[in-house]
Write a protein that holds these residues in place. Structure first.
Motif, PDB file in Angstrom:
ATOM      1  N   VAL A   1      -4.213   4.626  -5.976  1.00 20.94           N
ATOM      2  CA  VAL A   1      -3.469   3.484  -5.481  1.00 20.94           C
ATOM      3  C   VAL A   1      -3.746   3.326  -3.992  1.00 20.94           C
ATOM      4  O   VAL A   1      -4.160   2.291  -3.516  1.00 20.94           O
ATOM      5  CB  VAL A   1      -1.957   3.639  -5.738  1.00 20.94           C
ATOM      6  CG1 VAL A   1      -1.189   2.520  -5.075  1.00 20.94           C
ATOM      7  CG2 VAL A   1      -1.686   3.637  -7.229  1.00 20.94           C
ATOM      8  N   HIS A   2      -3.519   4.359  -3.223  1.00 22.66           N
ATOM      9  CA  HIS A   2      -4.030   4.324  -1.858  1.00 22.66           C
ATOM     10  C   HIS A   2      -4.903   5.545  -1.693  1.00 22.66           C
ATOM     11  O   HIS A   2      -4.502   6.661  -1.971  1.00 22.66           O
ATOM     12  CB  HIS A   2      -2.891   4.240  -0.830  1.00 22.66           C
ATOM     13  CG  HIS A   2      -2.385   5.554  -0.351  1.00 22.66           C
ATOM     14  ND1 HIS A   2      -1.327   6.209  -0.932  1.00 22.66           N
ATOM     15  CD2 HIS A   2      -2.821   6.352   0.657  1.00 22.66           C
ATOM     16  CE1 HIS A   2      -1.105   7.344  -0.302  1.00 22.66           C
ATOM     17  NE2 HIS A   2      -1.993   7.459   0.664  1.00 22.66           N
TER      18      HIS A   2
ATOM     19  N   GLY B   1      -0.671   5.493   5.076  1.00 26.41           N
ATOM     20  CA  GLY B   1      -0.538   6.009   3.720  1.00 26.41           C
ATOM     21  C   GLY B   1       0.858   5.820   3.161  1.00 26.41           C
ATOM     22  O   GLY B   1       1.070   5.119   2.167  1.00 26.41           O
ATOM     23  N   SER B   2       1.845   6.429   3.841  1.00 25.22           N
ATOM     24  CA  SER B   2       3.216   6.384   3.342  1.00 25.22           C
ATOM     25  C   SER B   2       3.814   4.987   3.442  1.00 25.22           C
ATOM     26  O   SER B   2       4.511   4.533   2.530  1.00 25.22           O
ATOM     27  CB  SER B   2       4.085   7.378   4.131  1.00 25.22           C
ATOM     28  OG  SER B   2       3.597   8.693   4.000  1.00 25.22           O
ATOM     29  N   GLY B   3       3.544   4.316   4.543  1.00 24.31           N
ATOM     30  CA  GLY B   3       4.113   2.978   4.717  1.00 24.31           C
ATOM     31  C   GLY B   3       3.617   2.006   3.674  1.00 24.31           C
ATOM     32  O   GLY B   3       4.379   1.209   3.127  1.00 24.31           O
TER      33      GLY B   3
ATOM     34  N   PHE C   1       2.979  -0.982  -2.697  1.00 24.76           N
ATOM     35  CA  PHE C   1       2.550  -0.892  -4.086  1.00 24.76           C
ATOM     36  C   PHE C   1       3.699  -0.533  -5.025  1.00 24.76           C
ATOM     37  O   PHE C   1       3.516  -0.495  -6.234  1.00 24.76           O
ATOM     38  CB  PHE C   1       1.405   0.106  -4.212  1.00 24.76           C
ATOM     39  CG  PHE C   1       0.169  -0.353  -3.478  1.00 24.76           C
ATOM     40  CD1 PHE C   1      -0.493  -1.500  -3.867  1.00 24.76           C
ATOM     41  CD2 PHE C   1      -0.298   0.348  -2.391  1.00 24.76           C
ATOM     42  CE1 PHE C   1      -1.610  -1.941  -3.183  1.00 24.76           C
ATOM     43  CE2 PHE C   1      -1.416  -0.074  -1.702  1.00 24.76           C
ATOM     44  CZ  PHE C   1      -2.078  -1.233  -2.095  1.00 24.76           C
ATOM     45  N   ASN C   2       4.877  -0.271  -4.469  1.00 24.61           N
ATOM     46  CA  ASN C   2       6.067  -0.164  -5.299  1.00 24.61           C
ATOM     47  C   ASN C   2       6.640  -1.547  -5.605  1.00 24.61           C
ATOM     48  O   ASN C   2       7.458  -1.706  -6.497  1.00 24.61           O
ATOM     49  CB  ASN C   2       7.133   0.684  -4.597  1.00 24.61           C
ATOM     50  CG  ASN C   2       6.769   2.155  -4.566  1.00 24.61           C
ATOM     51  OD1 ASN C   2       6.063   2.645  -5.443  1.00 24.61           O
ATOM     52  ND2 ASN C   2       7.235   2.865  -3.550  1.00 24.61           N
TER      53      ASN C   2
END
Length: 294
Positions: free
Chosen positions: A99-100, A206-208, A213-214
């Motif tokens: 996804v990422h 990455g986290s942001g 994508f949620n």
């Protein structure tokens, strides 16, 4: 047979080692522990075009059959003079689960692109002035959440509140001197060359963007190298919706470049999407690069 020539010397060394170890097992010879690493190192050196007498026709046929087998994917091992064989279905499945994905090099990007279906519209996204626009406190929260709740590594021998405070001190309480002699304190963003710059940039990107994508359907393909992002979307409208959501969630400004006539430069690679669905890759040189060494 042209594709197999770069591998011929390594295959020759492997056959030679196999013969040596067989003689060792039979008690007919003894081998120094340094022999194997020396021979493996020799396999990567070029010393002319002498024809090998160890490689037989069956070895070339076996290598050619493997390279032509669509059920097997062959990739060079990372940091090793060898190749890895993996079932193509398993390899594609791993890529499909991305996804990422953070590319570490152009080679990883090529492996990803060449192994994924060449569907949809290619485009690149670029973050404007990423380092100076990183939200420090938000990124510190991401880092702590990853370290204490998402990382497979053992927990740090420091409480989360203390790591959080240390990261704030290192980023928000550091001062620098400007040319006029005044001292300044940068309370948000990171300056280029900052020891924490790349760590904070990758953590935020990455986290942001996981948050995006949620809320947004996953693109056909997504991967990035720090702030350079490559995507394949079903159409231009999907890419624009993704771009708007990325900017909304991250509060960053992004520019986008769509493939022109199926051609797109990304990193040092020029991608061409062919009519048959395949992707051709070549080295990309920027027009401003005069290829002159200073």
């Amino acid at each position: 047979m042209g594709k197999l020539r770069p591998l011929a010397k390594r295959l020759e060394i492997d056959v030679l080692l196999d013969q040596i170890f067989r003689l060792t097992d039979e008690g007919k010879t003894s081998v120094s522990p340094e022999l194997q690493p020396l021979l493996i190192a020799e396999s990567s050196r070029s010393r002319g075009t002498v024809h090998s007498h160890l490689l037989k026709t069956r070895h070339y046929h076996a290598a050619e059959n493997l390279s032509n087998n669509p059920d097997i994917t062959i990739r060079r091992a990372d940091k090793a003079v060898m190749f890895v064989l993996i079932p193509s279905e398993q390899y594609v499945s791993k890529l499909d689960s991305i996804v990422h994905y953070c590319f570490k090099s152009s080679r990883e990007f090529l492996d990803c692109v060449n192994s994924a279906p060449a569907e949809g519209v290619m485009a690149s996204l670029d973050v404007e002035s990423l380092f100076t626009n990183i939200p420090v406190l938000r990124t510190i929260d991401y880092i702590c959440d990853h370290v204490y709740r998402s990382s497979p590594l053992p927990l740090l021998k420091i409480e989360e509140i203390h790591l959080h405070e240390l990261l704030k001190i290192c980023t928000q309480e550091a001062v620098f001197c400007w040319s006029c002699g005044n001292l300044y304190q940068q309370i948000d963003g990171r300056y280029m060359g900052s020891p924490f710059g790349v760590v904070f940039a990758n953590s935020f990107m990455g986290s942001g963007w996981d948050e995006v994508f949620n809320r947004f359907a996953r693109p056909l393909l997504y991967g990035r190298y720090v702030d350079d992002v490559f995507v394949r979307t079903t159409d231009s409208e999907e890419r624009e919706r993704l771009l708007c959501l990325l900017q909304e969630v991250s509060s960053l400004q992004l520019t986008t470049e769509e493939a022109t006539d199926g051609v797109l430069p990304f990193l040092e690679v020029l991608l061409t999407q062919n009519a048959d669905g395949s992707t051709h890759t070549a080295v990309y040189t920027k027009p401003t690069d005069q290829l002159v060494c200073a």
